[in-house]
Design a protein around this motif. Structure first.
Motif, short mmCIF file in Angstrom:
data_model
loop_
_atom_site.label_atom_id
_atom_site.label_comp_id
_atom_site.label_asym_id
_atom_site.label_seq_id
_atom_site.Cartn_x
_atom_site.Cartn_y
_atom_site.Cartn_z
N LEU A 38 27.96 86.78 12.19
CA LEU A 38 27.74 87.79 13.22
C LEU A 38 26.88 88.92 12.67
O LEU A 38 25.98 89.44 13.35
N SER A 39 27.15 89.33 11.43
CA SER A 39 26.35 90.37 10.78
C SER A 39 24.90 89.91 10.63
O SER A 39 23.97 90.65 10.96
N ALA A 40 24.70 88.69 10.15
CA ALA A 40 23.35 88.18 9.90
C ALA A 40 22.54 88.10 11.19
O ALA A 40 21.38 88.53 11.24
N PHE A 41 23.13 87.54 12.25
CA PHE A 41 22.42 87.45 13.53
C PHE A 41 22.13 88.84 14.08
O PHE A 41 21.03 89.12 14.56
N SER A 42 23.12 89.73 14.02
CA SER A 42 22.96 91.08 14.57
C SER A 42 21.85 91.83 13.86
O SER A 42 21.09 92.58 14.48
N ASN A 43 21.74 91.65 12.55
CA ASN A 43 20.75 92.39 11.76
C ASN A 43 19.36 91.77 11.78
O ASN A 43 18.42 92.36 11.24
N THR A 44 19.23 90.61 12.41
CA THR A 44 17.93 89.94 12.43
C THR A 44 17.43 89.86 13.87
O THR A 44 17.01 90.87 14.42
N ALA A 100 28.88 81.00 21.36
CA ALA A 100 29.00 82.45 21.21
C ALA A 100 27.61 83.05 21.05
O ALA A 100 26.87 82.67 20.15
N GLU A 101 27.26 83.96 21.95
CA GLU A 101 25.96 84.63 21.91
C GLU A 101 26.11 85.98 21.20
O GLU A 101 26.99 86.77 21.57
N ILE A 102 25.27 86.20 20.22
CA ILE A 102 25.32 87.44 19.43
C ILE A 102 24.03 88.21 19.66
O ILE A 102 22.94 87.70 19.36
N PRO A 103 24.10 89.42 20.18
CA PRO A 103 22.87 90.18 20.43
C PRO A 103 22.32 90.80 19.15
O PRO A 103 23.05 91.02 18.18
N ARG A 104 21.03 91.08 19.18
CA ARG A 104 20.41 91.83 18.09
C ARG A 104 20.89 93.27 18.17
O ARG A 104 20.88 93.88 19.25
N ASP A 106 21.02 97.23 18.02
CA ASP A 106 20.06 98.32 18.19
C ASP A 106 20.04 99.22 16.96
O ASP A 106 18.99 99.75 16.58
N LYS A 107 21.22 99.40 16.37
CA LYS A 107 21.32 100.23 15.17
C LYS A 107 21.92 99.40 14.05
O LYS A 107 22.99 98.82 14.19
N LYS A 108 21.19 99.33 12.95
CA LYS A 108 21.60 98.51 11.82
C LYS A 108 21.88 99.39 10.61
O LYS A 108 21.37 100.50 10.55
N PRO A 109 22.69 98.90 9.68
CA PRO A 109 23.20 97.53 9.58
C PRO A 109 24.54 97.32 10.27
O PRO A 109 25.33 98.25 10.42
N VAL A 110 24.77 96.07 10.68
CA VAL A 110 26.10 95.60 11.04
C VAL A 110 26.65 94.93 9.79
O VAL A 110 26.02 94.05 9.21
N GLN A 111 27.82 95.38 9.34
CA GLN A 111 28.39 94.89 8.09
C GLN A 111 29.63 94.04 8.35
O GLN A 111 30.32 94.21 9.36
N ALA A 112 29.89 93.11 7.44
CA ALA A 112 31.06 92.24 7.53
C ALA A 112 31.97 92.50 6.34
O ALA A 112 31.50 92.68 5.22
N GLN A 113 33.26 92.50 6.61
CA GLN A 113 34.23 92.76 5.55
C GLN A 113 34.51 91.48 4.77
O GLN A 113 34.78 90.43 5.36
N ASP A 114 34.44 91.56 3.43
CA ASP A 114 34.74 90.38 2.63
C ASP A 114 36.22 90.36 2.24
O ASP A 114 37.01 91.21 2.66
#
Length: 216
Positions: A38-44, A100-104, A106-114
Motif C-alpha cells: 500500500l505504501s509503495a503504490f501510494s508513493n508511486t 483492492a484499488e490504492i490511490p496515488r 497527494d502528500k507523501k510519504p505514506v509509510q508502513a510499520q514493520d
C-alpha cells in the motif's frame, strides 16, 4: 450476465501480469507486509492488488471476509497516514477474488510499520516494492515545504550537469567524490533536479542511479 463480465474483466487484468500498478497476492497472511504494498503504490502511481491470484496468474480464491479485514487493518493500522482503499469482490468459477484499488497519495510519504514498530516508506519499481531512498525522502520533504525556491545552480550543481552531459548516469557516492560535498548535500542537490524535471531516477541491478531526463 455479471458473472461472465466479472470473469472477462478479471482475466483481462491477469493477462497484464504484475507491473508497476498491479500485484498478485495468493492470500493475505500478514497485514504489515500488505502495508508495504500500500505504501509503495501510494508513493508511486497508485495501483491495484488482485487478492486470491497466484504469481503465475492462476485463480486460487480467498475467504472474502477475512481478507477484507486484513487489508483494511493494513491500510488503517499499519500505514501512516491511513490509505483510503476500495475493495471489490469478484466471483469467478465459484471462487472469490478481491481487487483492492490504492490511490496515488497527494502528500507523501505514506509509510508502513514493520515488525519492530518502525515506519518506513516504499516505492513501486516495475513489479517490486523497494525501500524509498534518501533522495525520495528529500524530494517529498522539499515538495511539502511551504517555502518557495529560487532556481539558481551552484558551481557544484553545474558540475553534476556537466558530468551527466558526458556520462550515462551517476550515483550519490560518485557525486560526493566528484564535487567534494557531504552526502546529505548531494542528496538535496539531486532531489531538487529530480523535482524540477532535469534528472530521472533509474533502477538497475537493484541499485538506484540518476540520469539526465530525456526529452520526449
Amino acid at each position: 450476465m455479471k458473472l461472465d463480465s466479472d470473469k472477462a474483466y478479471l482475466q483481462q487484468l491477469i493477462a497484464e501480469g504484475e507491473h508497476q500498478q498491479q500485484d498478485f497476492k495468493f492470500e493475505i497472511s500478514d497485514a504489515r507486509k500488505i502495508a508495504r504494498s500500500l505504501s509503495a503504490f501510494s508513493n508511486t502511481d497508485g495501483g491495484r492488488l488482485l487478492i486470491g491470484v497466484k504469481d503465475n496468474g492462476r485463480i486460487a480464491g480467498v475467504r472474502s471476509e477475512e481478507e477484507i479485514y486484513m487489508i483494511e487493518a493494513a491500510a488503517k493500522l499499519y500505514c501512516k497516514p491511513q490509505v483510503e482503499i476500495t475493495v471489490q469482490n469478484f466471483q469467478v468459477e465459484g471462487k472469490c477474488v478481491l481487487i483492492a484499488e490504492i490511490p496515488r497519495a497527494d502528500k507523501k510519504p505514506v509509510q508502513a510499520q514493520d515488525e519492530s514498530g518502525r515506519y518506513l516508506a516504499y516505492v513501486r519499481v516495475a513489479d517490486e516494492n523497494i525501500l524509498a531512498t534518501p533522495v525520495h525522502l528529500a524530494i517529498w520533504r522539499q515538495k511539502n515545504s511551504p517555502r518557495g525556491e529560487l532556481v539558481k545552480y551552484s558551481k557544484r550543481e553545474q558540475l553534476l550537469l556537466d558530468y551527466l552531459a558526458l556520462h550515462h548516469e551517476i550515483s550519490i557516492a560518485h557525486y560526493c567524490r566528484l564535487a567534494r560535498i557531504p552526502y546529505r548535500v548531494a542528496i538535496e542537490h539531486i532531489a531538487r533536479f529530480v523535482r524540477f524535471g532535469i534528472l530521472d531516477i533509474g533502477f538497475e541491478g537493484h541499485r538506484f542511479c540518476y540520469r539526465l531526463k530525456q526529452s520526449e
